[in-house]
Write an enzyme that holds these catalytic residues in place. Structure first.
Site, PDB file in Angstrom:
ATOM      1  N   PHE A 203     -28.133 -10.706  13.146  1.00  0.00           N
ATOM      2  CA  PHE A 203     -27.829 -11.525  14.321  1.00  0.00           C
ATOM      3  C   PHE A 203     -27.184 -10.609  15.351  1.00  0.00           C
ATOM      4  CE2 PHE A 203     -25.757 -14.566  17.026  1.00  0.00           C
ATOM      5  CZ  PHE A 203     -26.512 -15.729  16.939  1.00  0.00           C
ATOM      6  N   ILE A 205     -26.365  -9.963  19.535  1.00  0.00           N
ATOM      7  CA  ILE A 205     -26.330 -10.188  20.975  1.00  0.00           C
ATOM      8  C   ILE A 205     -25.966  -8.845  21.595  1.00  0.00           C
ATOM      9  CG2 ILE A 205     -25.284 -11.420  22.908  1.00  0.00           C
ATOM     10  CD1 ILE A 205     -26.959 -13.212  21.114  1.00  0.00           C
ATOM     11  N   HIS A 211     -19.867 -12.682  24.473  1.00  0.00           N
ATOM     12  CA  HIS A 211     -18.765 -13.519  24.961  1.00  0.00           C
ATOM     13  C   HIS A 211     -19.168 -14.333  26.190  1.00  0.00           C
ATOM     14  CE1 HIS A 211     -16.473 -11.165  22.141  1.00  0.00           C
ATOM     15  NE2 HIS A 211     -16.734 -10.058  22.808  1.00  0.00           N
ATOM     16  N   GLN A 212     -20.443 -14.730  26.245  1.00  0.00           N
ATOM     17  CA  GLN A 212     -20.931 -15.556  27.347  1.00  0.00           C
ATOM     18  C   GLN A 212     -21.613 -16.830  26.837  1.00  0.00           C
ATOM     19  OE1 GLN A 212     -23.406 -13.122  29.942  1.00  0.00           O
ATOM     20  NE2 GLN A 212     -22.028 -11.378  29.728  1.00  0.00           N
ATOM     21  N   HIS A 214     -24.092 -16.925  24.604  1.00  0.00           N
ATOM     22  CA  HIS A 214     -25.481 -16.730  24.168  1.00  0.00           C
ATOM     23  C   HIS A 214     -25.616 -16.795  22.644  1.00  0.00           C
ATOM     24  CE1 HIS A 214     -26.607 -15.853  28.237  1.00  0.00           C
ATOM     25  NE2 HIS A 214     -25.793 -14.815  28.308  1.00  0.00           N
ATOM     26  N   GLU A 238     -26.196 -14.090   5.435  1.00  0.00           N
ATOM     27  CA  GLU A 238     -26.041 -12.879   4.633  1.00  0.00           C
ATOM     28  C   GLU A 238     -24.910 -12.014   5.177  1.00  0.00           C
ATOM     29  OE1 GLU A 238     -28.554  -8.799   3.535  1.00  0.00           O
ATOM     30  OE2 GLU A 238     -29.439 -10.351   4.778  1.00  0.00           O
TER      31      GLU A 238
END
Length: 378
Positions: A203, A205, A211-212, A214, A238
């Site tokens: 995962f 970003i 920190h927006q 998303h 996981e």
């Protein structure tokens, strides 16, 4: 700076990742968070002065181009071999084990599962198998090393892997902002013979877009597909990082709150096993995560609970801690076991108090319902 330091560079700092759109205009730039899987535990590149390493990725398929510049390279007779930057990075920039499908992955026609807006910009989340998205996935493998602690490549030839791609979109461009991979395990069930346990694996970003909100958008969109798929019986994560655990807690709690789980008459500190099992099946959370969300919900209204209800909450948390650590705790004598469980409870409760500061509060129960709950706890 010493003479030696001029030749030594932190790989995280000297490697710059630049994304460009299809017109080759700069979209964003950032640095990797980790490079130890590529350049060793010290994350050092040695043997160059004034070193700059740029990896330019062309969106939407993140096709990489490596550029290396420096003012001076250690001479062959120095006795020390400079780091082979190009050879090392090229090993990871493209996963050559994958069988790339003949047809190009088209982001414009791919399966879109969620759209949203943020700060006047439009974002889209696409879903595909890694085989369908092989053209981009062969280039994204290195991102798991750059941005996930302990990250590793996945088998892109395994059809049970799914990928969810988060793009910022305009009329002409799709620019990557994050992605997530999910593996579909077989899970036996007496009613569904081809049941699935979905496991969220990677995962990411990208740094300029953290920190927006998303991450929450991506996670919630993925979970929404799980809830709509009757073959998926539950989902797990996981080796989650602390940051992802926090995101997961907030998203799962808010989803259960919106579903009305915490407003049901049977939701009180002495939860029945039958009710818990029915809600686990409905929410598709693991028992541990569902219990954690319930414990957070009780913590948000702890001051409004009776002494008996608070005791039930405390004992419920301790029971869960005991079950999760059963093998280790049974090796201790009774007094030490009680102390360990109590200390774990104190740490867990302190964590909950910090988490609930950012969570929406539950609606206060009516006096009539409060009386009923108190009686059911006695």
């Amino acid at each position: 700076m010493s003479a030696v330091d001029e030749w030594v560079h932190n790989a995280n700092e000297c490697i710059e990742i630049v994304q460009v759109n299809e017109k080759h205009e700069k979209d964003c730039q950032y640095h990797p968070s980790n490079t130890y899987a590529i350049f060793g535990d010290a994350e050092v590149i040695y043997g160059y002065k004034d070193l700059n390493v740029t990896i330019t990725y062309e969106c939407p398929l993140m096709v990489p181009k490596l550029e290396i510049s420096y003012s001076e390279r250690l001479a062959p007779d120095s006795g020390v071999e400079p780091t082979d930057i190009e050879g090392t990075l090229n090993t990871y920039l493209k996963d050559r084990s994958i069988k790339v499908e003949g047809n190009s992955f088209d982001v414009h026609s791919a399966n879109s599962i969620h759209n949203y807006s943020f700060n006047g910009k439009t974002f889209k989340i696409l879903q595909a198998t890694v085989l369908e998205a092989s053209e981009i996935m062969q280039h994204l493998q290195i991102f798991s090393l750059f941005f996930i602690e302990g990250g590793s490549f996945i088998d892109l030839n395994d059809p049970r892997w799914m990928v969810y791609l988060l793009y910022e979109t305009t009329e002409d461009d799709y620019c990557l902002r994050g992605y997530c991979t999910v593996y579909k395990y077989y899970k036996w069930d007496k009613l569904i013979h081809d049941g699935i346990r979905a496991r969220i694996s990677q995962f990411v970003i990208l740094p300029p877009f953290q920190h927006q909100g998303h991450g929450s958008q991506l996670y919630n969109a993925i979970v929404s597909t799980f809830l709509k798929n009757p073959k998926i019986l539950d989902f797990t994560v996981e080796d989650a990082s602390e940051a992802f655990d926090s995101l997961r807690d907030h998203c799962d709690y808010k989803r259960l709150l919106s579903m009305g789980i915490f407003s049901e008459p049977d939701f009180h500190p002495s939860l029945s096993r039958q009710w818990i099992n029915s809600k686990i099946a409905e929410t598709k959370l693991t028992q541990r995560q569902f219990s954690r969300c319930c414990e957070l919900a009780f913590t948000t209204k702890l001051k409004k609970l009776s002494l008996l209800e608070r005791k039930s909450v405390r004992l419920g948390i301790k029971e869960r801690i005991f079950r999760q650590n059963l093998d280790v705790l049974l090796q201790l004598d009774k007094s030490e076991r009680i102390e360990k469980i109590h200390n774990a409870y104190e740490n867990q409760f302190d964590e909950y108090k910090q988490i609930v500061k950012k969570l929406p509060k539950l609606k206060e129960d009516s006096p009539r319902k409060r009386q009923k709950l108190a009686q059911s706890s006695s």
